[in-house]
Enzyme design. Structure first.
Site, PDB file in Angstrom:
ATOM      1  N   GLY A 184      -0.810   0.561  -4.745  1.00  0.00           N
ATOM      2  CA  GLY A 184      -1.810  -0.516  -4.213  1.00  0.00           C
ATOM      3  C   GLY A 184      -3.023  -0.060  -4.991  1.00  0.00           C
ATOM      4  CG  ASN A 231       3.551   0.696   3.093  1.00  0.00           C
ATOM      5  OD1 ASN A 231       3.542  -0.329   2.706  1.00  0.00           O
ATOM      6  ND2 ASN A 231       4.672   1.591   2.595  1.00  0.00           N
ATOM      7  N   GLY A 232       2.889  -1.801   5.388  1.00  0.00           N
ATOM      8  CA  GLY A 232       4.088  -3.006   5.780  1.00  0.00           C
ATOM      9  C   GLY A 232       3.168  -4.160   6.350  1.00  0.00           C
ATOM     10  CB  CYS A 287      -1.019   0.069   1.337  1.00  0.00           C
ATOM     11  SG  CYS A 287      -0.119   0.127   2.359  1.00  0.00           S
ATOM     12  CE1 TYR A 340       7.265  -3.260 -11.267  1.00  0.00           C
ATOM     13  CE2 TYR A 340       6.406  -3.887  -9.185  1.00  0.00           C
ATOM     14  CZ  TYR A 340       6.277  -3.704 -10.593  1.00  0.00           C
ATOM     15  OH  TYR A 340       4.628  -3.787 -10.924  1.00  0.00           O
TER      16      TYR A 340
END
Length: 486
Positions: free
Chosen positions: A42, A117-118, A16, A258
């Site tokens: 996301g 996020n994670g 995300c 990426y």
């Protein structure tokens, strides 16, 4: 429903992106713009929560930011000068609306909204303990664990409760939290997932990447440091807290390969420049006699430029991508499903015919993408097809907020490089080495010290304990033993 973007689907997906605004009229509108810039992190769901000084307001929806948050009635309902938002790609929990963030709860201290996020690597164990103590979970997301840990903490102030909760979790987290007292932004002690801080006029902005600051016209101030809590209670009341014992940071190295947009700045490095340098290292390590260097769009472009410049082989756009195809498309039958590949990507046949080509991509996961691309080049008349990958072989799963297939489905976990080359039907295949990847960062990797980044997907060197994974493996091993004994 199947995607019309099959060349992108065989990728590792970040979980995300998060974005927060403190102290701006129409904060939710700014958050929506920021989430647009983070959409690549996301694409399954998005949500925004705002606070107007009295009440919290939330809108969450599956799908992209566009179409859900570009309506005046939606943004108008998200009143207040404080807001945070989230774009999601599920790694824990399904894609049901109950798992879409920000998650919100009413605690004894007041409203509490959190965007994460994670991934917490001990969330299942914590969840079991909390349920035994009476907690009632409303989602299957690991993020909700933090809410219950805060709610059940015996500490007096909210900040102390929050710190108490964070000291019980393992894994990776960058968080934006809103309460009636203000906004908190924080990262885990290793800084595995990114988070930056900016300023727009008198407003404070937090975002997963600097590109989101650029989009809203904000000035980049600095990264939120690993293990740091930045607490904003007013434009003149911003404090930094470091409640954890200091450890050497291990930010995710795949951000450079990426995840991040190439126009972002990460740890004071241009992501685009690093990717070009990875391509140059790849050309040094794995040269090939060829006529053209061709990127796999879009993520392979910077590395392909670096490879071409280092090798002297001309760079050309041998695969043309259409940007006007929707994300999903009903594809009845294998024949139409195969043709769906060409809706998104098509070979530049006149350029490729009779040529020896070097294809540059960022990674190989299952190998299905590379197989299709090589086949596309063959059908377009390429004389030779050589594949070069701008990361080391992905041999291990990620447990820190990346949607990685189970290890048995990772091609590099099953085959050596010659075997992988045969699987994708390439004339040759090579990956940049782990040392070459670190050289591209300007940080040569030394065997005698811990690496400066988390590279576990390549090396298996996980920087934290993996409680849930270890317990799952133990249960599986016990089941196998019981089956053999029985």
């Amino acid at each position: 429903m199947l995607t019309t973007n099959p060349l992108d689907d065989d990728k590792l997906h970040e979980e995300c992106g998060i974005f927060g605004v403190y102290g701006s009229d129409g904060a939710a509108a700014l958050v929506a713009l920021g989430l647009h810039a983070l959409q690549h992190r996301g694409q399954e769901a998005a949500g925004i929560t705002s606070y107007d000084g009295h009440d919290f307001h939330t809108h969450r929806a599956t799908g992209h930011v566009a179409g859900n948050f570009d309506r005046d009635d939606v943004i108008g309902s998200l009143r207040g000068q404080i807001a945070c938002g989230h774009v999601r790609y599920a790694t824990t929990g399904d894609t049901a609306l109950r798992n879409v963030q920000p998650l919100y709860a009413e605690l004894a201290s007041g409203g509490f909204a959190i965007a994460h996020n994670g991934n917490l690597s001990n969330a299942m164990r914590l969840r079991r303990d909390l349920v035994r103590r009476g907690s009632i979970f409303q989602s299957t997301s690991d993020t909700e664990t933090i809410i219950h840990l805060v709610a059940t903490s015996s500490y007096r102030t909210f900040v102390d409760k929050f710190i108490d909760a964070l000291k019980q979790v393992e894994g990776a987290y960058s968080l934006i939290v809103m309460t009636p007292e203000g906004m908190i932004a924080c990262r885990d002690p290793l800084g595995i997932r990114p988070l930056v801080m900016g300023k727009l006029g008198e407003s404070i902005i937090f975002a997963s990447e600097t590109v989101a600051l650029d989009v809203v016209g904000a000035e980049f101030i600095r990264s939120v440091e690993p293990g740091e809590l930045v607490i904003v209670k007013g434009l003149e009341d911003i404090t930094s807290h470091r409640p954890f014992a200091p450890v050497a940071p291990r930010p995710c190295i795949f951000e450079y390969v990426y995840f991040s947009r190439p126009d972002s700045i990460s740890e004071e490095r241009s992501v685009y420049s690093v990717r070009k340098e990875i391509g140059a290292q790849l050309a040094i390590e794995a040269p090939v006699d060829a006529d053209l260097v061709i990127p796999v769009p879009d993520s392979g472009v910077p590395a392909a430029i670096g490879y071409a410049q280092q090798s002297g082989i001309p760079f050309e756009l041998g695969i043309i991508r259409s940007h006007y195809v929707g994300r999903t498309f009903i594809q009845p039958g294998d024949k139409v499903r195969h043709l769906g590949v060409k809706l998104k990507h098509n070979a530049n046949r006149a350029l490729i015919k009779g040529k020896r080509v070097v294809l540059i991509d960022d990674s190989i996961v299952r190998g299905t993408t590379s197989l299709k691309i090589v086949q596309m080049m063959r059908e377009a008349g390429a004389a030779e097809v050589h594949m070069r990958i701008a990361s080391p072989p992905t041999r291990h799963s990620c447990f820190y907020g990346v949607d990685t297939p189970e290890r048995a489905k990772l091609l590099a976990a099953k085959l050596d490089v010659p075997g992988m080359s045969e699987f994708i039907h390439a004339d040759s295949l090579a990956f940049v080495s782990i040392d070459g990847l670190y050289k591209a960062l300007g940080e040569p990797r030394r065997a005698d010290i811990r690496p400066s980044h988390c590279d576990a997907c390549f090396t298996g060197d996980y920087p934290t304990t993996l409680t849930d994974q270890d317990e799952a493996v133990s249960i599986d091993q016990f089941a196998m033993l019981a089956e053999r004994v029985g």
